[in-house]
Design a protein around this motif. Structure first.
Motif, PDB file in Angstrom:
ATOM      1  N   TYR A  70       0.692  -1.214   0.039  1.00 50.55           N
ATOM      2  CA  TYR A  70       0.150  -0.003  -0.037  1.00 50.55           C
ATOM      3  C   TYR A  70       0.842   1.274   0.084  1.00 50.55           C
ATOM      4  CZ  TYR A  70      -3.777   3.108   1.377  1.00 50.55           C
ATOM      5  OH  TYR A  70      -4.733   4.148   1.400  1.00 50.55           O
ATOM      6  N   THR A  71       1.003   1.925  -1.176  1.00 56.99           N
ATOM      7  CA  THR A  71       1.905   3.012  -1.299  1.00 56.99           C
ATOM      8  C   THR A  71       1.390   4.242  -0.878  1.00 56.99           C
ATOM      9  OG1 THR A  71       1.244   3.544  -3.566  1.00 56.99           O
ATOM     10  CG2 THR A  71       2.852   1.563  -3.420  1.00 56.99           C
ATOM     11  N   GLN A  74      -1.041   5.614  -3.160  1.00 62.01           N
ATOM     12  CA  GLN A  74      -2.426   5.077  -3.005  1.00 62.01           C
ATOM     13  C   GLN A  74      -3.050   5.642  -1.675  1.00 62.01           C
ATOM     14  OE1 GLN A  74      -0.931   1.019  -2.887  1.00 62.01           O
ATOM     15  NE2 GLN A  74      -2.432   0.336  -4.404  1.00 62.01           N
ATOM     16  N   ALA A  77      -4.218   9.045  -2.625  1.00 58.90           N
ATOM     17  CA  ALA A  77      -5.407   9.054  -3.444  1.00 58.90           C
ATOM     18  C   ALA A  77      -6.595   8.918  -2.629  1.00 58.90           C
ATOM     19  CB  ALA A  77      -5.391   7.869  -4.585  1.00 58.90           C
ATOM     20  N   ASP A  78      -6.415   7.808  -1.612  1.00 55.96           N
ATOM     21  CA  ASP A  78      -7.512   7.454  -0.664  1.00 55.96           C
ATOM     22  C   ASP A  78      -8.079   8.611   0.000  1.00 55.96           C
ATOM     23  OD1 ASP A  78      -7.824   4.983  -1.856  1.00 55.96           O
ATOM     24  OD2 ASP A  78      -6.633   4.089  -0.118  1.00 55.96           O
TER      25      ASP A  78
END
Length: 137
Positions: A70-71, A74, A77-78
């Motif tokens: 889980y970068t 990411q 973006a979330d």
């Protein structure tokens, strides 16, 4: 005794002291010594003292989960998705504060008495140590 289930990458960080808390979406009043069990298994990897639970900002909750699977991109973006929704899905998370982590030499298979979400109730005396076969004969 109770145990909290979590993914292996977080479990190892907590039991080696790299992370001092676990980030969850719900508060919990449970305190004291708890086991840490790998998700989707009944393998107990160690123990921690669950000393407190405090509310944290949603962004901290999301960033806590960054790991090889889980970068940062990411996570960002979330957060952006959550913040642009008309009604935010959530505004916060919760930090389960841990102290005194103990990583076992080898996992112990436990027999759950009761499961409730990510919590497992088990009898500590009924665990069985797993082993690694080092010789064929």
């Amino acid at each position: 005794m109770y145990a909290l289930t979590m993914y292996e990458e977080y479990l190892e960080d907590i039991l080696t002291g790299k992370r001092t808390y676990d980030a969850r979406t719900y508060a919990n009043k449970r305190r004291g010594r708890i086991g840490i069990v790998k998700s989707k298994t009944n393998l107990l990897y160690g123990y921690v003292d669950f000393v407190d639970c405090k509310q944290i900002p949603f962004e901290e909750f999301v960033y806590w989960h960054i790991c090889p699977s889980y970068t940062v991109a990411q996570a960002e973006a979330d957060i952006e998705y959550n913040n642009t929704r008309k009604n935010k899905k959530t505004n916060h998370g919760y930090a389960y504060i841990f102290k005194n982590p103990v990583l076992l030499d080898s996992p112990i298979e436990i027999k759950p008495k009761k499961k409730n979400g990510s919590w497992i109730e088990f009898d500590e005396d009924e665990g069985q140590r797993s082993y690694i076969q080092t010789k064929l004969f």
